[in-house]
Design a protein around this motif. Structure first.
Motif, PDB file in Angstrom:
ATOM      1  N   LEU A 127       0.836  -1.201   0.000  1.00  0.00           N
ATOM      2  CA  LEU A 127       0.000   0.000   0.000  1.00  0.00           C
ATOM      3  C   LEU A 127       0.871   1.252   0.000  1.00  0.00           C
ATOM      4  O   LEU A 127       0.572   2.236  -0.686  1.00  0.00           O
ATOM      5  N   GLY A 128       1.971   1.222   0.755  1.00  0.00           N
ATOM      6  CA  GLY A 128       2.883   2.358   0.758  1.00  0.00           C
ATOM      7  C   GLY A 128       3.485   2.629  -0.604  1.00  0.00           C
ATOM      8  O   GLY A 128       3.617   3.781  -1.024  1.00  0.00           O
ATOM      9  N   MET A 129       3.829   1.579  -1.341  1.00  0.00           N
ATOM     10  CA  MET A 129       4.379   1.751  -2.688  1.00  0.00           C
ATOM     11  C   MET A 129       3.344   2.354  -3.632  1.00  0.00           C
ATOM     12  O   MET A 129       3.687   3.160  -4.509  1.00  0.00           O
ATOM     13  N   ARG A 130       2.097   1.974  -3.462  1.00  0.00           N
ATOM     14  CA  ARG A 130       1.042   2.573  -4.301  1.00  0.00           C
ATOM     15  C   ARG A 130       0.937   4.075  -4.049  1.00  0.00           C
ATOM     16  O   ARG A 130       0.775   4.868  -4.982  1.00  0.00           O
ATOM     17  N   LYS A 131       1.015   4.457  -2.788  1.00  0.00           N
ATOM     18  CA  LYS A 131       0.936   5.886  -2.464  1.00  0.00           C
ATOM     19  C   LYS A 131       2.158   6.627  -3.002  1.00  0.00           C
ATOM     20  O   LYS A 131       2.060   7.782  -3.452  1.00  0.00           O
ATOM     21  N   ASN A 294      -0.376   8.251   8.235  1.00  0.00           N
ATOM     22  CA  ASN A 294      -0.488   7.419   9.421  1.00  0.00           C
ATOM     23  C   ASN A 294      -0.235   5.963   9.035  1.00  0.00           C
ATOM     24  O   ASN A 294       0.121   5.657   7.891  1.00  0.00           O
ATOM     25  N   SER A 295      -0.457   5.041   9.961  1.00  0.00           N
ATOM     26  CA  SER A 295      -0.143   3.639   9.685  1.00  0.00           C
ATOM     27  C   SER A 295      -1.113   2.980   8.712  1.00  0.00           C
ATOM     28  O   SER A 295      -0.833   1.900   8.189  1.00  0.00           O
ATOM     29  N   ALA A 296      -2.255   3.635   8.455  1.00  0.00           N
ATOM     30  CA  ALA A 296      -3.199   3.142   7.447  1.00  0.00           C
ATOM     31  C   ALA A 296      -2.929   3.775   6.083  1.00  0.00           C
ATOM     32  O   ALA A 296      -3.691   3.571   5.146  1.00  0.00           O
ATOM     33  N   TRP A 297      -1.864   4.554   5.982  1.00  0.00           N
ATOM     34  CA  TRP A 297      -1.473   5.271   4.776  1.00  0.00           C
ATOM     35  C   TRP A 297      -2.503   6.315   4.357  1.00  0.00           C
ATOM     36  O   TRP A 297      -2.674   6.615   3.183  1.00  0.00           O
ATOM     37  N   ASP A 298      -3.189   6.907   5.331  1.00  0.00           N
ATOM     38  CA  ASP A 298      -3.999   8.102   5.106  1.00  0.00           C
ATOM     39  C   ASP A 298      -3.114   9.315   5.387  1.00  0.00           C
ATOM     40  O   ASP A 298      -2.348   9.323   6.365  1.00  0.00           O
ATOM     41  N   ILE A 299      -3.220  10.342   4.551  1.00  0.00           N
ATOM     42  CA  ILE A 299      -2.434  11.554   4.802  1.00  0.00           C
ATOM     43  C   ILE A 299      -3.024  12.304   5.988  1.00  0.00           C
ATOM     44  O   ILE A 299      -4.213  12.611   6.011  1.00  0.00           O
ATOM     45  N   VAL A 300      -2.170  12.601   6.965  1.00  0.00           N
ATOM     46  CA  VAL A 300      -2.614  13.369   8.132  1.00  0.00           C
ATOM     47  C   VAL A 300      -2.092  14.803   8.098  1.00  0.00           C
ATOM     48  O   VAL A 300      -2.629  15.680   8.787  1.00  0.00           O
TER      49      VAL A 300
END
Length: 344
Positions: A127-131, A294-300
């Motif tokens: 998921l991090g690579m997708r972001k 955050n750890s869910a890969w949502d931008i905070v």
């Protein structure tokens, strides 16, 4: 020589790399300056200013550059200060000039060292690579210097367009649009080289929304897509997201204008307000505009400033020498909605 951006950059870099009195004395002596000539009052930034000024009086700044290069050859600030084509990192605001840092307490620091597990599902990496695909390097050519930063493609709630988001202090004026490049895929490959990059320009006729450093420090604009290839880099959906203390954050960035890098996990939020979050992690000035996840890969938040430890602050766990602050994504979304509603 007169004090200039190269000496300022040397000052900034050395204060970050060698901030103890022992390290400062050792490097100063190597450059030919006796400790008795150093004014040790103030923080590392101020002490190094004293060292550089004294060496400048003796026409020995070249010796200090040589010493710094010998010890810190991988540091992009130093290489840029020494090189023929200067990269100006001074555009990033100092954290203490724009905000008040809230020192973390013992309980928060303990979270870094023992309380929370670092075990993660393997999908975390995917998921991090997708972001990461949507994150790009920003270059703004100003005369003989180049300002560098980071930014990302994003979709705001209730708006179908894809925008590019970075800091106001990275690019703030439309007059700089012709001199600005947005560079995607600037990453290391598995053979140690750089992947094939793609360069885009800003759409000068598109939506242009900015907010100054002391407000939301953000620039939001559209990118020209003449070859219709921008879709290859996707976008990151933005939401209103909570950012509580003690939550871990991850930052995808182009630190110092280098290839894309990741500050991963055990980077902790130490303070959270309606406008900003503060956190401990490793960033460089070219990280300005980077998305903070955050750890869910949502931008905070959108990263916008950092600072080294001050002399009266307790040492942090090894590897955590940087104080950092980002503008909360909730605040940026609210500002964007307001400007769009007002017909910006």
């Amino acid at each position: 020589m007169a004090w200039n951006t190269r000496l300022s950059q040397l000052n900034d870099a050395l204060a970050d790399l060698a901030y103890s009195h022992e390290a400062i004395v050792r490097l100063a002596q190597e450059a030919g300056l006796q400790p008795s000539k150093i004014n040790f009052s103030g923080n590392a930034m101020e002490i190094w200013h004293s060292v550089i000024s004294e060496l400048d009086k003796r026409n020995k700044t070249a010796d200090l550059f040589a010493v710094a290069q010998k010890h810190f050859a991988e540091n992009p600030f130093l290489m840029a200060a020494i090189g023929s084509e200067h990269i100006d990192y001074s555009i990033a605001p100092q954290l203490d000039d724009i905000s008040t840092w809230k020192n973390p307490d013992y309980a928060e620091l303990e979270v870094l060292t023992m309380e929370k597990t670092t075990l993660l599902p393997i999908t975390f990496l995917e998921l991090g690579m997708r972001k990461a695909i949507s994150v790009a390097k920003v270059e703004v050519k100003i005369g003989s210097s180049t300002n560098v930063g980071t930014g990302f493609l994003a979709k705001f709630p209730a708006n179908d367009k894809v925008f590019f988001v970075t800091n106001y202090h990275v690019i703030s004026e439309k007059t700089k649009i012709p001199y600005t490049k947005i560079i995607f895929n600037y990453e290391d490959d598995l053979e140690g080289g750089i992947k094939h990059t793609e360069v885009f320009k800003i759409n000068a006729e598109g939506i242009w929304i900015t907010s100054p450093i002391h407000e939301f420090d953000v620039s939001i604009f559209e990118i020209s897509d003449e070859k219709l290839t921008l879709k290859n880099y996707g976008f990151i959906e933005l939401y209103n997201v909570e950012a509580p203390k003690n939550e871990f954050v991850n930052i995808i960035q182009h630190p110092g204008g280098q290839s894309k890098q990741l500050a991963l996990y055990h980077n902790i939020i130490t303070s959270s307000s309606q406008r900003t979050i503060q956190y401990l992690t490793d960033t460089l000035k070219g990280s300005s505009g980077a998305p903070v996840f955050n750890s869910a890969w949502d931008i905070v938040a959108v990263h916008h400033s950092g600072g080294i430890l001050k002399k009266d602050e307790a040492p942090l766990p090894f590897g955590f020498k940087s104080r950092n602050e980002g503008i909360r994504i909730d605040a940026i979304i609210g500002y964007f909605d307001k400007m769009i509603t007002n017909g910006k």
